[in-house]
Scaffold this active site. Sequence first.
Site, PDB file in Angstrom:
ATOM      1  CG  ASP A 228      46.609  36.838  30.036  1.00 31.90           C
ATOM      2  OD1 ASP A 228      46.561  35.595  29.856  1.00 31.90           O
ATOM      3  OD2 ASP A 228      46.858  37.337  31.138  1.00 31.90           O
ATOM      4  CD1 TRP A 229      44.621  30.679  26.609  1.00 30.43           C
ATOM      5  CD2 TRP A 229      46.265  32.166  26.356  1.00 30.43           C
ATOM      6  NE1 TRP A 229      45.647  30.069  25.905  1.00 30.43           N
ATOM      7  CE2 TRP A 229      46.667  30.963  25.730  1.00 30.43           C
ATOM      8  CE3 TRP A 229      47.137  33.253  26.306  1.00 30.43           C
ATOM      9  CZ2 TRP A 229      47.891  30.811  25.083  1.00 30.43           C
ATOM     10  CZ3 TRP A 229      48.368  33.110  25.673  1.00 30.43           C
ATOM     11  CH2 TRP A 229      48.724  31.913  25.071  1.00 30.43           C
TER      12      TRP A 229
END
Length: 822
Positions: A228-229
Amino acid sequence: METSTVDSRVDNLLADLTLDEKVRLLTGRDFWTTWPMEKIGLRRMVVSDGPSGVRGEVWDERQPSMNFPSATAISSSWDPAIADRLGAASAVEARRKGVDVVLGPTINLHRSPRGGRHFEAFSEDPVLTAELAAAYVSGVQRNGVGATPKHYIANDSETDRFTVDVKVGDRPLRELYLLAFEKAIVESKAWLVMSAYNSINGVTATENELLETPLNSEWGFDGVVISDWTAVRSINSANASQDLAMPGPDGPWGEALVAAVRVGDVAESSIDRKVRRILQLAARVGALEGFEAVGLQEADREDPIAFAREASCAGTVMVKNDGVLPLELSSVHKVAVIGHNARYARTQGGGSATVVPEKIVTPLDGIREVFGPENVTYSVGAVVQEGIAELPLERLTNPTTGAPGMRVRFLDATGEELFGEDRRATALVWFGGDAPISASSMVEFHTLFTPNETGTIRLGFATVGHGRIYIDDTLRQETTLEAVGGALGAAFLAPLSASVEVEAMAGVPLDVRIELEIADRPGPLSNALAVTIGVEADDTDPEALIGEAVKAARAADIAVVVVGTNSRVESEGYDRTSLELPGLQDRLVHAVAAVNPRTIVIVNSGSPVLLPWRNEVAALLIGYFGGQEFGHALTDILTGATEPGGRLPTTWPATQEDVPVINVTPATDGTLTYDEGIHIGYRAWLKDGTSPAYEFGYGLGYTDWTLDNANTFSEATPGAVVPLTVTLTNTGARPGKNVVQIYAEKPGSAVDRPVRWLVASTPVWAEPGETVTAVLDVSTKLLAYWDNGWTYESGDYTLRIGTSVTDLPLNTKVVLREATRG
């Protein structure tokens, strides 16, 4: 191409790379792309948020996307074929937008109805979730695009999601949260998995052993674990089975990882394994020279708008009908449509999954189209909007071009224009793309807005930062808006608003100019920006709004009230504080139902809300976030052109106090303990013995059914799959759909068990008077429990068969011969 051939060619390419080149491939090039490498014939790969549409590299109304129904609507169909078709349609959308990887499906569980991202995930049940997720992944990847089951693992709520440490026991971890992922990996062979932000039992997801076991070692995953970012936070994650850190180009790996390999802190073999997987993904999606995307020449094709309409119908759940539906058009001469969400429908939830559709059909649009605009009145009834709502395009004039829209200019510290855009919306997001945000000192938004009514309006903007509002070249307000909590999610998903009162005259343009200072933006915000320019809702006389709606309802043959949530209630980035509908919507429905006995309510929310007036209305439909064809789908159902095909994939409570598992707030030490163990959703409701408003699996159609019989069997081998045949008859006068559900029980079990748990389901269709046979495969693995391995308890298991978790008229038995460990 043979897998061995792919592996051989990838190994040859890997041997041509230096350590620096290999490490470069392990961090994104920017927000949405990976690094190309010309020397080995590798182009960049583009990833894009899903899962209910494919945005592409930019949030841009000039490059619209299909807006499909939310995951909760898809799961309410209980139909893997619908999920498969959604995956296929998403892959076609992805290729149209030059996207190689869709960041979906979201298959975390509905552990608590307060979960803010509830709408984006399928169900409270791991078996139903697994079936639908596997079907979605198959549909995407069959068409040459990578799918990304997310967020691995236990990211089931949003509060403190970057830092929360989820404490979860081995049994619930295996029997619930991992089980929801397993089928998409083992059977559909997902090409990617996204690791979550949170920690699991003290170790952050991107460094957690769970990335190796069970994902790789037990399930045979050979794809890319993408973060995930910003979820990769240290070099430590390079020693875990974490393959790709997003976004780029900065991050904790890069030169620091090269140095760690050279001093022996990270083995180069670990780097090679990660690169090999990235190159194999590139081969699968056609990003590597000499390889064509899997299945690209035989891509599934169907009309995406027609599919969006069908899927919304299939996922709409009717939970009450006193006979008013379906409507006889000849007997309905005047329809009162009421509700903020009837005119400004939510077709999708908030957050990174948001797309910009070309056109949305609202419930009001659909009803006017079928019944005739002259026969339909509209009343807002109660304000639902919080904060700024964008201005309608038809009321905007770009002062530079004279065309509909707005001029946006990025300026340096001297006021020189660095970049300009002509935009056709006033709700804008830059998260990647060409705009030089980090190099700019200020951004200016300029439009001529022509109101269609005379009166006082509140014009303003919503964002994070220091801004100024000019109306007709006069500075009307200057203010600084801070991000609540300072998180990226808050800045993008729940910014504060600033507005000023303006006296408007119908037909007289207002020159609106907003200036926003954007120099020295911190961290992840340095090259990202989200701004909405528009008006705040007028809620100065709420009693008058209800009064107008009541007057319209009293004069109508039918009252259709659309209630729902807003973007401050259901979105990525934060959880819900209450299950109540926002504003005065409950009072509105009570008042309308009191004057019109033929009141139909449509719920426009992605997750459960409280419905205290449910026994007062004639019919009640749960439409979720129904996608861009929401209005057409609802009128198809209201008029009987089709029937509501949905059954609840999640329990809907009568009161918030009744909900057995509701906590989403970490303790002061940052931990969130899943102390309910294996009992979430309907399992917890059954354990507590409390009745909800509407139970798991429940839903009504426009015909009647009987379940006639099921075959019996006496013994099964642990680990086997046993077919169960069920016959049922449509005893009504219309064609219809039902969902056969099978639940297992183990009376007298030696271990803690749910009262009953889902082991199989299937949708069925039949003509009037037709008897049909459904064959369902019951996996005995779903009868096992986890105890350092799958453990089978010998003895009798009761299988209950019916159409909801408590409506189970048939039963049979399976006997496991002996206790076995698997």
